[in-house]
Design a protein around this motif. Structure first.
Motif, PDB file in Angstrom:
ATOM      1  N   GLN A 288       0.827  -1.205   0.000  1.00 30.25           N
ATOM      2  CA  GLN A 288       0.000   0.000   0.000  1.00 30.25           C
ATOM      3  C   GLN A 288       0.864   1.259   0.000  1.00 30.25           C
ATOM      4  OE1 GLN A 288      -1.469  -0.486   4.350  1.00 30.25           O
ATOM      5  NE2 GLN A 288      -1.678   1.713   3.966  1.00 30.25           N
ATOM      6  N   SER A 289       0.296   2.366  -0.412  1.00 34.00           N
ATOM      7  CA  SER A 289       1.006   3.642  -0.429  1.00 34.00           C
ATOM      8  C   SER A 289       1.063   4.195   0.993  1.00 34.00           C
ATOM      9  CB  SER A 289       0.291   4.628  -1.363  1.00 34.00           C
ATOM     10  OG  SER A 289       0.961   5.861  -1.390  1.00 34.00           O
ATOM     11  N   ILE A 290       2.259   4.224   1.573  1.00 29.75           N
ATOM     12  CA  ILE A 290       2.437   4.625   2.967  1.00 29.75           C
ATOM     13  C   ILE A 290       3.043   6.013   3.086  1.00 29.75           C
ATOM     14  CG2 ILE A 290       3.608   4.011   5.138  1.00 29.75           C
ATOM     15  CD1 ILE A 290       3.627   1.113   4.134  1.00 29.75           C
ATOM     16  N   PHE A 291       3.876   6.404   2.103  1.00 31.95           N
ATOM     17  CA  PHE A 291       4.663   7.628   2.221  1.00 31.95           C
ATOM     18  C   PHE A 291       4.331   8.631   1.128  1.00 31.95           C
ATOM     19  CE2 PHE A 291       7.170   4.235   4.128  1.00 31.95           C
ATOM     20  CZ  PHE A 291       7.561   4.802   5.334  1.00 31.95           C
ATOM     21  N   ASN A 292       4.506   9.900   1.471  1.00 28.99           N
ATOM     22  CA  ASN A 292       4.486  11.004   0.511  1.00 28.99           C
ATOM     23  C   ASN A 292       5.859  11.652   0.496  1.00 28.99           C
ATOM     24  OD1 ASN A 292       1.811  10.805  -0.348  1.00 28.99           O
ATOM     25  ND2 ASN A 292       1.064  12.089   1.329  1.00 28.99           N
ATOM     26  N   LEU A 293       6.254  12.180  -0.667  1.00 31.11           N
ATOM     27  CA  LEU A 293       7.541  12.861  -0.771  1.00 31.11           C
ATOM     28  C   LEU A 293       7.505  14.157   0.027  1.00 31.11           C
ATOM     29  CD1 LEU A 293      10.374  12.922  -2.031  1.00 31.11           C
ATOM     30  CD2 LEU A 293       9.380  14.170  -3.972  1.00 31.11           C
ATOM     31  N   ASN A 521      13.246   6.044  10.022  1.00 31.05           N
ATOM     32  CA  ASN A 521      13.322   6.331  11.448  1.00 31.05           C
ATOM     33  C   ASN A 521      11.912   6.404  12.016  1.00 31.05           C
ATOM     34  OD1 ASN A 521      13.297   8.381  13.849  1.00 31.05           O
ATOM     35  ND2 ASN A 521      15.420   7.698  13.699  1.00 31.05           N
ATOM     36  N   SER A 522      11.604   5.515  12.958  1.00 33.36           N
ATOM     37  CA  SER A 522      10.246   5.428  13.496  1.00 33.36           C
ATOM     38  C   SER A 522       9.888   6.625  14.361  1.00 33.36           C
ATOM     39  CB  SER A 522      10.076   4.124  14.291  1.00 33.36           C
ATOM     40  OG  SER A 522      10.999   4.072  15.350  1.00 33.36           O
ATOM     41  N   ASN A 523      10.897   7.246  14.996  1.00 32.18           N
ATOM     42  CA  ASN A 523      10.632   8.443  15.802  1.00 32.18           C
ATOM     43  C   ASN A 523      10.153   9.587  14.918  1.00 32.18           C
ATOM     44  OD1 ASN A 523      11.080   7.788  18.496  1.00 32.18           O
ATOM     45  ND2 ASN A 523      12.437   9.535  18.797  1.00 32.18           N
ATOM     46  N   GLN A 524      10.859   9.786  13.805  1.00 31.16           N
ATOM     47  CA  GLN A 524      10.524  10.856  12.871  1.00 31.16           C
ATOM     48  C   GLN A 524       9.426  10.454  11.891  1.00 31.16           C
ATOM     49  OE1 GLN A 524      11.898  14.075  12.575  1.00 31.16           O
ATOM     50  NE2 GLN A 524      12.752  13.637  14.597  1.00 31.16           N
ATOM     51  N   ARG A 525       9.226   9.138  11.766  1.00 27.02           N
ATOM     52  CA  ARG A 525       8.281   8.583  10.783  1.00 27.02           C
ATOM     53  C   ARG A 525       8.631   9.068   9.373  1.00 27.02           C
ATOM     54  NH1 ARG A 525       3.715   6.646  13.964  1.00 27.02           N
ATOM     55  NH2 ARG A 525       2.499   6.353  12.083  1.00 27.02           N
ATOM     56  N   LYS A 526       9.925   9.042   9.101  1.00 29.65           N
ATOM     57  CA  LYS A 526      10.423   9.493   7.798  1.00 29.65           C
ATOM     58  C   LYS A 526      11.320   8.424   7.189  1.00 29.65           C
ATOM     59  CE  LYS A 526      10.272  14.453   8.807  1.00 29.65           C
ATOM     60  NZ  LYS A 526      11.078  15.667   9.082  1.00 29.65           N
ATOM     61  N   LEU A 527      11.323   8.383   5.862  1.00 29.16           N
ATOM     62  CA  LEU A 527      12.105   7.435   5.084  1.00 29.16           C
ATOM     63  C   LEU A 527      13.089   8.213   4.218  1.00 29.16           C
ATOM     64  CD1 LEU A 527      12.151   4.279   4.251  1.00 29.16           C
ATOM     65  CD2 LEU A 527      10.828   5.036   2.269  1.00 29.16           C
ATOM     66  N   ARG A 534      22.921  12.537  -7.211  1.00 31.81           N
ATOM     67  CA  ARG A 534      23.315  13.271  -6.009  1.00 31.81           C
ATOM     68  C   ARG A 534      22.126  13.755  -5.187  1.00 31.81           C
ATOM     69  NH1 ARG A 534      25.652  18.797  -8.874  1.00 31.81           N
ATOM     70  NH2 ARG A 534      23.650  19.834  -9.186  1.00 31.81           N
ATOM     71  N   LEU A 535      20.953  13.178  -5.400  1.00 31.32           N
ATOM     72  CA  LEU A 535      19.772  13.640  -4.685  1.00 31.32           C
ATOM     73  C   LEU A 535      19.376  12.681  -3.564  1.00 31.32           C
ATOM     74  CD1 LEU A 535      17.458  14.881  -7.589  1.00 31.32           C
ATOM     75  CD2 LEU A 535      18.847  16.272  -6.048  1.00 31.32           C
ATOM     76  N   ILE A 536      19.045  13.258  -2.409  1.00 36.22           N
ATOM     77  CA  ILE A 536      18.447  12.505  -1.307  1.00 36.22           C
ATOM     78  C   ILE A 536      16.967  12.841  -1.266  1.00 36.22           C
ATOM     79  CG2 ILE A 536      18.271  12.349   1.195  1.00 36.22           C
ATOM     80  CD1 ILE A 536      21.177  12.542   1.443  1.00 36.22           C
ATOM     81  N   PHE A 537      16.129  11.814  -1.126  1.00 41.30           N
ATOM     82  CA  PHE A 537      14.682  12.016  -1.060  1.00 41.30           C
ATOM     83  C   PHE A 537      14.200  11.699   0.358  1.00 41.30           C
ATOM     84  CE2 PHE A 537      15.826  10.969  -5.370  1.00 41.30           C
ATOM     85  CZ  PHE A 537      15.074  11.846  -6.146  1.00 41.30           C
ATOM     86  N   ILE A 538      13.475  12.620   0.952  1.00 37.35           N
ATOM     87  CA  ILE A 538      12.906  12.427   2.280  1.00 37.35           C
ATOM     88  C   ILE A 538      11.400  12.236   2.130  1.00 37.35           C
ATOM     89  CG2 ILE A 538      12.713  13.325   4.619  1.00 37.35           C
ATOM     90  CD1 ILE A 538      15.580  12.962   3.717  1.00 37.35           C
ATOM     91  N   PHE A 539      10.897  11.086   2.580  1.00 37.88           N
ATOM     92  CA  PHE A 539       9.464  10.793   2.544  1.00 37.88           C
ATOM     93  C   PHE A 539       8.908  10.818   3.962  1.00 37.88           C
ATOM     94  CE2 PHE A 539      11.215   8.896  -1.227  1.00 37.88           C
ATOM     95  CZ  PHE A 539      10.234   9.046  -2.204  1.00 37.88           C
ATOM     96  N   TYR A 540       7.710  11.339   4.129  1.00 38.79           N
ATOM     97  CA  TYR A 540       7.067  11.285   5.439  1.00 38.79           C
ATOM     98  C   TYR A 540       5.878  10.342   5.384  1.00 38.79           C
ATOM     99  CZ  TYR A 540       3.405  14.441   3.676  1.00 38.79           C
ATOM    100  OH  TYR A 540       2.370  14.999   2.961  1.00 38.79           O
ATOM    101  N   GLU A 541       5.599   9.734   6.537  1.00 37.24           N
ATOM    102  CA  GLU A 541       4.531   8.758   6.619  1.00 37.24           C
ATOM    103  C   GLU A 541       3.180   9.465   6.631  1.00 37.24           C
ATOM    104  OE1 GLU A 541       3.882   4.703   9.248  1.00 37.24           O
ATOM    105  OE2 GLU A 541       5.656   5.971   9.482  1.00 37.24           O
ATOM    106  N   LYS A 542       2.234   8.935   5.859  1.00 37.21           N
ATOM    107  CA  LYS A 542       0.915   9.555   5.784  1.00 37.21           C
ATOM    108  C   LYS A 542       0.174   9.433   7.103  1.00 37.21           C
ATOM    109  CE  LYS A 542       0.366   8.508   0.853  1.00 37.21           C
ATOM    110  NZ  LYS A 542      -0.441   7.797  -0.142  1.00 37.21           N
TER     111      LYS A 542
END
Length: 542
Positions: A288-293, A521-527, A534-542
């Motif tokens: 399922q879709s869990i994260f948004n950019l 990171n489960s504390n931040q709920r970010k992936l 050279r790009l880092i992508f940070i996703f947050y949990e919906k």
């Protein structure tokens, strides 16, 4: 007789007795070293430092603009003061707690419209009023120490937390004690060569139960524990006095009782306000879709040079990223948006990194059979742990112990003592380690016909398990509900169930084919992921 020969002769005798009180005696000896040697030593160092600046007293030192500004930002999350904004610093963790701040400063109700350092004045206190933790903070952040002295202060502060302040058993085992006493001696004598006789005197001291109980009440950070649970909980003076005057066993029981009651009360109040009920994290549906950019960060602007040389990234619980740059022989620490970049030199080429706590990381080095423990807040190497038999430099953490890959084995290490406490045999040499719950995940080299298998060792049944995926697993990370994201060699991300029996390919936009790193990171709920450029992508949990 010097400290080393005296130390060995004393404990050779004690080992024969195998007294029931040995662990408590060792705690008492270490506590005595801190209260009778380290604390006055820190206080003298602090006094000598501000007197060298022609400041007559501690109050003048604390009131000086550079010092109060530094300390203000170690207590308050306020990015801009009304003056001296160029030196404002936004810290992730706040090492100065509420009680310590009130011990140092009082509000002056100045004209400033917002909270900044100009609203506070130092109290009339003396170095003798400061405990070893607060005194150490002042030495590390506000004093000009030589690098070796600074490292000694940092190590002594860290060991006080590890072995005394957070040690509610009030005992220290023989194995930990042997290494600890050698470290204490080395770092104390680094600060003052005249202290060896005092150390010998304390080492030869018999257990004094009354004095030991008194020291326990001083060394256990009861106030700090309370504040961390819920800063808005108010404890009466009578309760604290009642707690700290108990004997050792009663003290531990009372702390546990008060903490449990406070946690329950705090949680219930929050749940009541939110109109929710206590519940576990709802399991995700596989795929399922869990994260948004959230946002993208250009690595080149953070690390400089060739951004593709970043070999490992970990997100700390406060949201900061720590990256390994082997070619630059350094760690880079920054916020997820690439701001507040700090470089930490490493004595070697860092290869892999894992977080021990909010301020400490463990790092492996290229072509080196050792682990470096680094404090990222103070940019110091705390210790180096040699690990004979370490293989490829992969590292993770589980149950507060470090795990590295060995030859046909997983090596579990106590990061406080440096001792290899367990060797878990594997059929082949493991790679790409990831600790989660009671399991250690790894991948086995394709030469052994396991190339598409995700493998793990489970402590619950003391067995190794495998799950065959569509492609070779490369990176594994655990999500909030215990399920896993596994990045494979073909670029796909497989969502693996928490029991390790099922999987489904992730189709979320931006997560279909991450080229390199993958960490959550489960504390931040970010992936965090990165591409092959050279790009880092940070996703947050919906």
């Amino acid at each position: 007789m010097n400290f080393d020969s005296h130390y060995h002769s004393v404990f050779k005798v004690k080992e024969k007795g195998k007294m029931d009180k040995e662990d408590k005696t060792r705690y008492f000896v270490v506590g005595s070293v801190y209260l009778e040697v380290v604390t006055p030593l820190f206080q003298q160092k602090l006094e000598g430092n501000y007197k060298s600046l022609n400041l007559g007293c501690l109050k003048d030192f604390l009131d000086s603009k550079p010092v109060i500004h530094i300390l203000f930002h170690l207590r308050h999350r306020n990015p801009r003061c009304c003056t001296d904004q160029a030196n404002c610093i936004s810290n992730g963790p706040l090492p100065i707690n509420c009680h310590q701040w009130k011990q140092l400063y009082a509000a002056n109700h100045g004209p400033c419209l917002h909270n900044c350092f100009c609203k506070y004045d130092a109290r009339s206190i003396k170095p003798d009023d400061l405990d070893v933790s607060l005194c150490g903070l002042l030495l590390l952040n506000c004093c000009n120490l030589e690098q070796h002295d600074k490292q000694a202060v940092q190590i002594l502060r860290q060991y006080k937390n590890d072995y005394l302040s957070h040690n509610t058993t009030c005992g220290i085992t023989q194995n930990k004690y042997d290494l600890l006493m050698n470290e204490l001696k080395t770092n104390i004598l680094q600060l003052d060569q005249t202290k060896e006789d005092e150390l010998i005197r304390i080492l030869n001291r018999p257990l004094d139960d009354a004095l030991c109980n008194k020291y326990v009440t001083i060394l256990l950070d009861i106030r700090e524990i309370f504040e961390k649970i819920e800063t808005k909980i108010e404890f009466s003076t009578d309760k604290i006095v009642e707690t700290v005057n108990m004997n050792n066993a009663g003290l531990n029981a009372k702390i546990e009782e008060v903490l449990q009651n406070s946690i329950c009360h705090s949680c219930q109040e929050k749940l009541k306000k939110q109109g929710t009920k206590e519940q576990q994290v709802k399991p995700y549906k596989l795929g399922q879709s869990i994260f948004n950019l959230y946002h993208k960060t250009d690595l080149a602007s953070v690390v400089g040079g060739d951004s593709r040389e970043v070999t490992a990234i970990v997100m700390m619980d406060d949201g900061r990223l720590v990256m390994c740059l082997p070619n630059q022989k350094s760690l880079v620490v920054c916020n997820t948006d690439g701001s507040h970049v700090e470089s930490i030199p490493v004595q070697g080429r860092p290869w892999c990194v894992t977080a021990i706590n909010t301020s400490t990381v463990a790092v492996t080095l290229v072509n080196s059979k050792c682990i470096e423990i680094n404090d990222i807040n103070n940019k110091l190497k705390l210790k180096s742990i040699p690990v004979p038999g370490m293989w490829g430099g992969n590292i993770t953490i589980i149950n507060n112990n470090l795990v590295v890959d060995g030859d046909y084995s997983l090596l579990c290490i106590d990061h406080q003592t440096g001792e290899v406490i367990q060797i878990i045999k594997t059929e082949c040499t493991p790679y790409r380690l990831h600790g989660s719950g009671d399991r250690i995940f790894y991948w086995v080299d394709y030469l052994y016909n396991y190339k598409n298998n995700l493998c793990w060792y489970s402590y619950s049944d003391d067995k190794h398990h495998t799950l065959t995926l569509p492609s070779q697993p490369m990176r594994t990370t655990t999500l909030q509900d215990g399920s896993l994201y596994v990045r494979c060699l073909d670029g796909s991300v497989q969502h693996v169930s928490s029991d390790g029996k099922h999987y489904k390919t992730v189709t979320t936009k931006g997560l279909k084919k991450p080229k390199f790193l993958l960490t959550y990171n489960s504390n931040q709920r970010k992936l965090v992921t990165r591409d092959d450029q050279r790009l880092i992508f940070i996703f947050y949990e919906k």
